[in-house]
Motif scaffolding. Structure first.
Motif, short mmCIF file in Angstrom:
data_model
loop_
_atom_site.label_atom_id
_atom_site.label_comp_id
_atom_site.label_asym_id
_atom_site.label_seq_id
_atom_site.Cartn_x
_atom_site.Cartn_y
_atom_site.Cartn_z
N GLY A 180 0.82 -0.97 -0.41
CA GLY A 180 -0.25 0.28 0.14
C GLY A 180 1.13 1.32 0.17
N GLY A 181 1.58 1.35 -0.81
CA GLY A 181 2.92 2.72 -0.99
C GLY A 181 2.66 3.69 -1.72
N ASN A 182 1.43 3.50 -2.19
CA ASN A 182 1.01 3.89 -3.72
C ASN A 182 0.82 5.90 -2.83
OD1 ASN A 182 -0.63 2.63 -3.15
ND2 ASN A 182 -2.30 3.49 -4.91
N SER A 183 0.34 6.05 -1.59
CA SER A 183 -0.50 6.88 -1.04
C SER A 183 -0.04 7.01 0.07
CB SER A 183 -1.88 6.73 -1.40
OG SER A 183 -3.09 5.66 -1.09
N GLY A 184 -0.56 7.96 1.01
CA GLY A 184 -0.92 8.57 2.43
C GLY A 184 0.66 7.61 3.46
N ILE A 185 0.38 7.13 4.37
CA ILE A 185 0.98 6.53 5.03
C ILE A 185 2.16 5.94 3.79
CG2 ILE A 185 1.48 5.22 7.03
CD1 ILE A 185 -1.25 6.42 8.01
N GLY A 186 1.88 5.02 4.15
CA GLY A 186 2.34 3.97 2.72
C GLY A 186 3.72 5.12 2.07
N LEU A 187 3.36 5.43 0.90
CA LEU A 187 4.63 6.51 0.07
C LEU A 187 5.00 7.23 1.21
CD1 LEU A 187 5.33 7.22 -2.24
CD2 LEU A 187 3.08 9.02 -2.25
N ALA A 188 4.03 8.06 2.64
CA ALA A 188 5.11 8.81 2.93
C ALA A 188 6.30 7.96 3.76
CB ALA A 188 4.66 9.20 4.06
#
Length: 250
Positions: free
Chosen positions: A14-22
Motif C-alpha cells: 500500500g505504498g502508493n499513497s498516504g502513510i505507505g508513500l510517506a
C-alpha cells in the motif's frame, strides 16, 4: 551523519499513497531500496516517480495470494532478500451494528487480516536474522468509535499478530512490532464513503479528544516506522507504538 537504513531492502505494501508513500520516501532518504505495492497502476507509477531513486513499484492486491507470490518472485529476482517489511496495506468502511453485510466483513478482513498475514508469511523465506517487520494497526484497537467495529476488530487482530509472531520468530532474530496511528487524514479516508464535509466533521470531532489539539500527518507516522525498522529500535520487540498525539492514552 550515517543514514539509518543504509543498504537495506524494504517492502511497503500500500505504498502508493498516504502513510505507505510517506514511509517509502523516508526509507529511501535513510538509504534503503524500497519496493512498494498498490492496486492501481497509474497511482503506483506516480508514487515511484515522486520517490525518485531506489524505488520499484509492483502492482498487486495483498488479499490475493497469487499477487503476493508474484510480488515476492519479483523481489527475489531483483534483490534476493528483504530486510524490512512494512505491512501497511489496509482499509475499511463505516458500518454500524445492524447494518454490517457479509461483503463488508469479508472485504475488510480479507485485506486487513488475511492479506497482512500472508504478506508477512510469504516474505519469511527472503528475510534474514536481524530483519524487522512492522504491522500497521490503529488506535481504534483501544478507542471505540461508532460504526467502526469491523475495522477495529481487524486492527485488534493485527496487534495480536505482533505479540504472537514475536515468539514465532524469536529463534530467527526477526523483530515484529505494530504501529498504531491516530487520526491521520489520507486518501484512505475516501474508502469510508463520506463526503468531504462529513470527513471534515469527523476530524473536527476527533481533534477535541487529542491532547495535542491537532491531527497527525503521514510523515509523522513514517518517522516512527523508520525508528522501528532501524537499529535504533534493536531492543524493541512485540510492542504497539501509538503515534496519535496522546488520543488513546488518556
Amino acid at each position: 551523519m550515517p543514514r539509518k537504513l543504509e543498504g537495506l531492502i524494504a517492502l511497503v505494501t500500500g505504498g502508493n499513497s498516504g502513510i505507505g508513500l510517506a514511509t517509502a520516501r523516508r526509507f529511501v532518504a535513510e538509504g534503503a531500496y524500497v519496493f512498494i505495492t498498490g492496486r492501481r497502476q497509474a497511482e503506483l507509477d506516480a508514487a515511484v516517480k515522486s520517490i525518485g531513486e531506489n524505488a520499484f513499484g509492483i502492482r498487486g492486491d495483498v488479499s490475493k495470494l497469487p499477487d503476493l507470490d508474484r510480488i515476492y518472485e519479483i523481489i527475489r529476482a531483483e534483490k534476493g532478500r528483504i530486510d524490512v517489511v512494512f505491512a501497511n496495506a489496509g482499509g475499511g468502511g463505516l458500518a454500524p451494528l445492524g447494518q454490517i453485510t457479509e461483503e463488508h466483513f469479508d472485504t475488510t478482513f480479507n485485506t486487513n487480516v488475511r492479506g497482512l498475514l500472508f504478506t508477512v508469511q510469504k516474505a519469511l523465506p527472503l528475510m534474514r536474522s536481524g530483519a524487522s517487520i512492522i504491522l500497521n494497526a490503529s488506535s481504534t484497537t483501544t478507542v471505540g468509535n461508532p460504526a467502526f467495529s469491523v475495522y477495529s476488530a481487524t486492527k485488534a487482530a493485527v496487534r495480536s499478530f505482533a505479540r504472537n509472531w514475536t515468539l514465532d520468530l524469536k529463534d530467527r532474530g526477526i523483530r515484529v512490532n505494530a504501529i498504531s496511528p491516530g487520526v491521520v487524514p489520507t486518501p484512505g479516508y475516501d474508502l469510508f464513503g463520506l463526503s468531504k464535509e462529513q470527513v471534515q466533521g469527523f476530524i473536527d470531532v476527533q481533534v477535541k479528544t487529542i491532547p495535542q489539539g491537532r491531527v497527525g500527518t503521514p510523515d509523522e507516522i513514517a518517522k516512527a516506522v523508520v525508528f522501528l525498522a532501524s537499529d535504533d529500535s534493536s531492543f524493541v520487540n512485540g510492542i504497539e507504538l501509538f503515534v496519535d498525539g496522546g488520543m488513546a492514552q488518556i
